[in-house]
Design an enzyme around this catalytic site. Structure first.
Site, PDB file in Angstrom:
ATOM      1  N   HIS A  29     -14.054   1.973   9.906  1.00  0.00           N
ATOM      2  CA  HIS A  29     -13.347   2.532   8.760  1.00  0.00           C
ATOM      3  C   HIS A  29     -11.829   2.445   8.887  1.00  0.00           C
ATOM      4  O   HIS A  29     -11.122   2.234   7.903  1.00  0.00           O
ATOM      5  CB  HIS A  29     -13.774   3.990   8.620  1.00  0.00           C
ATOM      6  CG  HIS A  29     -13.120   4.727   7.511  1.00  0.00           C
ATOM      7  ND1 HIS A  29     -13.214   4.319   6.202  1.00  0.00           N
ATOM      8  CD2 HIS A  29     -12.351   5.838   7.496  1.00  0.00           C
ATOM      9  CE1 HIS A  29     -12.538   5.169   5.436  1.00  0.00           C
ATOM     10  NE2 HIS A  29     -11.997   6.079   6.196  1.00  0.00           N
ATOM     11  N   HIS A  47     -16.694   5.690  10.930  1.00  0.00           N
ATOM     12  CA  HIS A  47     -16.936   6.826  10.045  1.00  0.00           C
ATOM     13  C   HIS A  47     -18.433   7.099   9.950  1.00  0.00           C
ATOM     14  O   HIS A  47     -19.211   6.184   9.693  1.00  0.00           O
ATOM     15  CB  HIS A  47     -16.362   6.497   8.661  1.00  0.00           C
ATOM     16  CG  HIS A  47     -16.163   7.697   7.805  1.00  0.00           C
ATOM     17  ND1 HIS A  47     -17.192   8.471   7.373  1.00  0.00           N
ATOM     18  CD2 HIS A  47     -15.032   8.263   7.315  1.00  0.00           C
ATOM     19  CE1 HIS A  47     -16.702   9.455   6.632  1.00  0.00           C
ATOM     20  NE2 HIS A  47     -15.401   9.358   6.591  1.00  0.00           N
ATOM     21  N   ARG A  91      -8.486   9.642  14.232  1.00  0.00           N
ATOM     22  CA  ARG A  91      -7.703  10.195  13.129  1.00  0.00           C
ATOM     23  C   ARG A  91      -8.506  11.252  12.388  1.00  0.00           C
ATOM     24  O   ARG A  91      -9.700  11.077  12.168  1.00  0.00           O
ATOM     25  CB  ARG A  91      -7.316   9.082  12.153  1.00  0.00           C
ATOM     26  CG  ARG A  91      -6.609   9.586  10.925  1.00  0.00           C
ATOM     27  CD  ARG A  91      -6.147   8.461  10.036  1.00  0.00           C
ATOM     28  NE  ARG A  91      -7.227   7.764   9.366  1.00  0.00           N
ATOM     29  CZ  ARG A  91      -7.868   8.207   8.291  1.00  0.00           C
ATOM     30  NH1 ARG A  91      -7.564   9.379   7.763  1.00  0.00           N
ATOM     31  NH2 ARG A  91      -8.832   7.487   7.738  1.00  0.00           N
ATOM     32  N   GLY A 105       0.855  -1.187   0.000  1.00  0.00           N
ATOM     33  CA  GLY A 105       0.000   0.000   0.000  1.00  0.00           C
ATOM     34  C   GLY A 105       0.887   1.231   0.000  1.00  0.00           C
ATOM     35  O   GLY A 105       2.084   1.145  -0.293  1.00  0.00           O
ATOM     36  N   LEU A 106       0.322   2.362   0.327  1.00  0.00           N
ATOM     37  CA  LEU A 106       1.137   3.577   0.299  1.00  0.00           C
ATOM     38  C   LEU A 106       2.360   3.431   1.179  1.00  0.00           C
ATOM     39  O   LEU A 106       3.465   3.819   0.807  1.00  0.00           O
ATOM     40  CB  LEU A 106       0.307   4.775   0.757  1.00  0.00           C
ATOM     41  CG  LEU A 106      -0.737   5.230  -0.255  1.00  0.00           C
ATOM     42  CD1 LEU A 106      -1.468   6.447   0.263  1.00  0.00           C
ATOM     43  CD2 LEU A 106      -0.083   5.547  -1.586  1.00  0.00           C
ATOM     44  N   ALA A 107       2.167   2.861   2.368  1.00  0.00           N
ATOM     45  CA  ALA A 107       3.282   2.762   3.301  1.00  0.00           C
ATOM     46  C   ALA A 107       4.354   1.806   2.780  1.00  0.00           C
ATOM     47  O   ALA A 107       5.545   2.103   2.828  1.00  0.00           O
ATOM     48  CB  ALA A 107       2.780   2.308   4.668  1.00  0.00           C
ATOM     49  N   ARG A 129     -15.258  12.981  13.184  1.00  0.00           N
ATOM     50  CA  ARG A 129     -15.964  11.735  12.877  1.00  0.00           C
ATOM     51  C   ARG A 129     -16.530  11.031  14.106  1.00  0.00           C
ATOM     52  O   ARG A 129     -17.662  10.557  14.088  1.00  0.00           O
ATOM     53  CB  ARG A 129     -14.998  10.785  12.162  1.00  0.00           C
ATOM     54  CG  ARG A 129     -14.613  11.320  10.803  1.00  0.00           C
ATOM     55  CD  ARG A 129     -13.530  10.488  10.155  1.00  0.00           C
ATOM     56  NE  ARG A 129     -13.291  11.013   8.810  1.00  0.00           N
ATOM     57  CZ  ARG A 129     -12.364  10.535   7.992  1.00  0.00           C
ATOM     58  NH1 ARG A 129     -11.594   9.537   8.369  1.00  0.00           N
ATOM     59  NH2 ARG A 129     -12.219  11.049   6.793  1.00  0.00           N
TER      60      ARG A 129
END
Ligand SMILES: Cc1cc2nc3c(=O)[nH]c(=O)nc-3n(C[C@H](O)[C@H](O)[C@H](O)COP(=O)(O)OP(=O)(O)OC[C@H]3O[C@@H](n4cnc5c(N)ncnc54)[C@H](O)[C@@H]3O)c2cc1C
Ligand code: SF4
Ligand code: FES
Lengths: 248, 667
Positions: free
Chosen positions: B430, B267, B464, B43-45, B338
């Site tokens: 989420h 969420h 977050r 993934g992005l990480a 949220r």
């Protein structure tokens, strides 16, 4: 809803496959197509049979993992959506639904409805990038303004999810739409121009090596593409390629 | 507490990271060629770190369970990525981003990590643009920004509703360049099933090839876990079907502490559950709360009539609607964070005001926005005295331009036209703030085992903020880990290649095999999903949006009983040495069944309410969260000791030198 499913079953890449009939009942319109297959699989497992294997992950139309030829159409009868976004309300009680894998020489079947699309990865490894190190020492993001029109066009090309429907839809199993989208995304940006010649040549060479067919401009790919990737990208890639051949 | 040394460098907050980078040991380029790194997750990480490490010269192997690195779940992120660029000149700065993130996380994250994140955020955008990520732009050719909940500046960069896909394609392209150079070997359709420790250090993994079923050994000098979040412990979540805790959990079982497992983000704006067949939940982006107003009927009998299909929402007069967020939080209104928005929706539904068949939905209404935009548009287009129909039409066009793709997605799933009738939404799981405990260098408590992205616990505290996960994944991967891992690897330049022929590998492989065989041999009556759904119900009902001691204790008992039943009565067709998707799922659910119990234990132990963790016993008379900074200003890091109930708690005290701890108020 009561349906008759005719599903391609194939043990593995080296076995022969065939269509098998599965009658199924109690399907609701609110179910997604893949949830309908989940229901079937639970029944199969409870009976001691092996579930039907199919590719899926995000189930919201963005990862490009799901596939399936549904009654002969990649991602089913609707336009601009993936199989995971298709809902059963699109079908009627008593329908027969034929479910097969995406078919192409370059996409060999792994099991049942799951195919190997790693050829797409290899096309991108051949040049689908901009050669810049991730050092963090690049110029400020706003140092090079990019005209909105080109930025948006690049985005449209980049929205390809790599699902392979274009290949499955094409009678020649050509990967032109996919490769063109990937080439265009970079070709439209100033950052991508530097390596444009090598990129298009390398990616097209790899595409040919993978055994995809030739493009004969039937346009079937554009019709079936869930992200609406336009044929203009193919024209752009052809121009890029021609230029590269002349210059290179 | 020597064992939980966060290794935060000394000195002023703003100088810590620069100072640390100057102080740590480096590995010279020639030596990097002799060092191997395993990256679990693309993934992005994972993808960003893999690419950067390979550029630096290390030999990298990446693993993902999907058929391509590009399909990691980061692809699904919609809204955007934060960066303190201050391009809008609205007073943004790294300090402000730092402050918003610490406050948004309800003061349960580590100051130094969050500051570093804010500092690196600006580089991310430069880097991504250089890689060809097509962010949204203004007509002048410069980058565009939007705002997200819980903040007062416009710092979110985006690419239509596909920010995650575009950023991931950027990182994947950087990976591809290194694959082409031979510096990365990418293993797709592979699942990591264990980490191998040699002399107490992480030196490799055991993975299963998901196509052939073969169990493989891979050795390296360090192992990085970037395997994403564990929201699927709830069965239904916005995560991808395959998202799992397995990689992180197996590392935990080998000695890495697991921090704050109960910190989960629910969420507020997701499409409600439609029936038992439901396999996953779909997020409707937070950006919708900029224009949508959230309400339920003010009268219980109206709500009931709606549920029975006898009344339409559009027929309820203004006076009989309860815009509960605007009522309770006049200052932030529909844009409260949220956790606050989700709880308020649940409160109304629990009180009997829910609006779908199951009573678990509230309205998100665009009628007012359509009228407002329509009138504005009529005015700016020079239309004099427009009639109602014209205003509505113009307004719908504006709303379509802003949110068209989301409205279309909604209509596909729910089969209702959200331009004409209000959307129905309900909170859904989420994101997980908890994860493997890491120090400032992103190293877990196992030497040589690092963790980045959603899989670690580090930056978001108890809640977050929107658009901050993508930022964290890329900051960790492009700019933090590549430095900090060097400090560890500088000791390994003379180690030479790590062999997979060792007792440690033999043992780990044998254990993995035995576990899989145990699952296959159960030959019971129920498919894996049966257990996963049951676990999800327990988690949602007893460890969800609000929690109390009695139910948490019940949850612990129920999960542990369910786990015993699972091992006895699960049915997995097929064998070990072939593709077996049920076996894959079973391994993941087995780990969720352990994590779930630790989750409940962690929630039970934390006798306070903070961020996404709401304990009914700890609330103000108005029903707001009541934090207890005196007793719970710490990270709860759990050490594995056999059954989850025996896990041992270690505390990392959180020290706040730069911000004053306040009660979060959005009133
Ligand atoms: C619908 C949705 C929308 C979101 N929108 C936003 C947004 O707008 N802004 C924002 O900041 N955040 C958003 N988020 C959150 C954000 O997308 C994620 O937190 C983030 O992308 C996680 O990235 P990651 O690299 O840590 O993990 P992931 O992207 O989840 O990657 C995990 C990787 O690990 C691999 N893996 C997992 N287990 C194993 C194993 N056992 N063996 C081998 N490989 C394994 C997977 O194959 C995958 O490659 C959103 C999340 C969701 C679900
Ligand atoms: S071009 Fe369209 S059909 Fe082809 S891979 Fe991309 S998204 Fe799929
Ligand atoms: S499962 Fe991700 S696009 Fe269908």
């Amino acid at each position: 809803m009561k349906l008759l499913l005719k599903i391609w079953r194939q043990k593995d890449g080296s076995s022969k496959g065939k269509l098998v009939d599965y009658p199924i009942d109690h399907i609701e319109g609110d179910m997604s197509f893949l949830e309908m297959l989940d229901v079937l699989n639970q029944e199969l497992i409870e009976k001691g049979d092996e579930p039907v294997v199919f590719d899926h992950d995000c189930r919201e139309g963005i990862c490009g993992t799901c596939s399936l030829m549904i009654n002969g159409e990649p991602h089913g009868p609707d336009r601009l959506i993936t199989t995971c976004q298709l809902h059963m309300r699109r079908f009627n009680d008593g329908d027969t639904i034929v479910i097969e894998p995406f078919r192409a020489t370059a996409f060999p079947v792994l099991k049942d409805l799951m195919v190997d699309r790693s050829a797409f990865d290899r096309i991108q490894q051949a040049g689908g990038y901009i050669s810049v190190n991730t050092s963090g020492n690049t110029v400020d993001a706003n140092a090079i303004p990019i005209d909105k029109h080109h930025a948006d066009e690049s985005f449209e090309a980049a929205s390809c999810i790599g699902c392979g429907a274009c290949v499955a839809a094409c009678k020649n199993a050509s990967a032109m739409l996919f490769t063109a989208a990937k080439v265009s995304q970079f070709a439209l940006l100033p950052q991508g121009k530097v390596e444009a010649i090598d990129r298009v040549q390398n990616m097209v060479r790899q595409m040919d090596l993978e055994g995809f067919g030739n493009c004969t401009n039937t346009g079937a790919c554009e019709v079936e593409c869930p992200k609406g990737i336009s044929l203009e990208n193919i024209a752009r890639m052809n121009r890029e390629y021609l230029m590269a051949t002349v210059k290179g | 507490m020597g064992i939980l040394d966060s290794k935060v460098p000394s000195g002023p907050l703003a100088d810590k990271w620069t100072k640390h980078k100057n102080d740590i040991d480096l590995v010279n380029p020639a030596n990097k060629r002799n060092i191997d790194i395993i990256m679990v997750g693309t993934g992005l990480a994972g993808a960003s770190a893999a690419a950067t490490l390979a550029e630096l010269g290390y030999n990298v192997k990446t693993f993902c369970y999907q058929d391509s690195p590009r399909r990691a779940h980061s692809i699904a992120a919609q809204g955007g990525i934060n960066a303190a660029k201050n391009y809008q000149g609205d007073g943004d700065s790294p300090y402000r981003l730092f402050y918003d993130t610490i406050k948004g996380g309800d003061y349960r994250s580590r100051e130094a990590n969050v500051y570093r994140l804010a500092e690196e955020s600006v580089n991310i955008i430069d880097q991504c643009v250089a890689q060809g990520v097509p962010f949204a732009r203004e007509y002048g050719g410069l980058l565009d920004n939007r705002s997200f909940g819980g903040v007062l500046v416009s710092r979110t960069f985006y690419a239509k509703g596909q920010t995650g896909q575009q950023l991931l394609l950027g990182a994947y392209a950087a990976m591809n360049r290194q694959i082409n150079r031979g510096k990365i070997t990418s293993y797709t359709r592979h699942e990591m099933l264990d980490v191998v420790l040699v002399d107490g250090k992480a030196r490799g993994i055991i993975a299963r090839d998901l196509i052939t079923g073969e169990i493989e050994r891979h050795a390296a000098h360090a192992v990085v876990i970037a395997s994403g979040g564990y929201g699927n412990v709830f069965y239904l979540s916005t995560n991808a079907m395959g998202s799992n805790v397995t990689a992180a959990w197996r590392v935990h079982k080998r000695g890495a502490f697991f921090a704050n497992p109960c910190f989960t983000q629910i969420h507020p704006t997701c499409i409600p559950v439609s029936g038992d067949h439901q396999s996953k939940l779909t997020l409707m982006s937070e950006s919708l709360r900029n224009d949508g107003r959230i309400w339920v009927p003010a009268k219980a009998e109206d709500a009931q009539a709606i549920r029975e299909g006898k009344l339409k929402p559009t027929k309820i007069p203004e006076a009989d609607r309860d815009y509960f967020l605007e009522r309770r939080y006049p200052a932030f209104g529909n844009l409260v964070p949220r956790d606050v928005a989700s709880r308020a929706a649940k409160e109304r539904c629990d009180a009997g005001f829910g609006v779908n068949k199951t009573g678990e939905a509230v309205y998100l209404d665009f009628a007012a926005a359509i009228q407002r935009y329509g009138s504005e548009k009529a005015l700016t287009s020079g239309i004099k005295d427009p009639d109602q129909e014209t205003i509505t039409k113009l307004g719908e066009e504006v709303v379509e331009a802003k949110y068209g793709n989301l409205f279309q997605m909604y209509e596909k799933i729910v089969d209702e036209n959200p331009y004409k009738t209000p959307m129905m939404i309900y909170p859904a799981v989420h994101y997980t703030m908890g994860g493997l405990w890491v120090d400032y260098n992103l190293q877990t408590t196992i030497p040589g085992c690092f963790c980045t992205g959603e899989a670690n616990f580090s930056d978001h505290g108890a809640n977050r903020l929107g658009a901050s996960a993508l930022m964290q994944g890329l900051a960790d991967g492009y700019f933090v880990l590549p430095y900090t891992i060097g400090d560890y690897l500088s000791d390994d330049i003379r180690t030479g290649p790590i062999s997979t022929e060792s007792e440690a590998f033999d043992k780990a492989e044998a254990e993995v095999r035995a576990n899989l065989e145990k699952l296959l041999n159960a030959k019971g009556a129920h498919p894996v999903d049966y257990y996963h759904k049951k676990l999800g119900k327990i988690m949602w009902n007893k460890c969800g949006m609000s929690r109390n001691a009695t139910e948490l204790k019940e949850a612990i008992e129920e999960i542990s009983a369910l786990r015993a039943d699972f091992y006895e009565n699960v049915r997995i067709p097929g064998g070990l040495n072939e593709m077996n998707t049920e076996l894959e799922k079973a391994g993941r659910v087995a780990d969720f069944l352990e994590l779930g119990e630790l989750f409940a234990k962690d929630a039970l132990e934390r006798n306070e309410s903070c961020g996404g963790h709401f304990r009914e016993e700890y609330q103000t008379p108005e029903g707001e969260a009541l934090r207890d900074d005196k007793n719970f200003r710490y990270v709860a890091a759990w050490e594995y000791k056999g059954a989850p109930k025996d896990a041992k708690l270690h505390k990392e005290d959180l020290v706040f030198e730069n911000v004053e701890l306040k009660t979060r108020s959005y009133k």
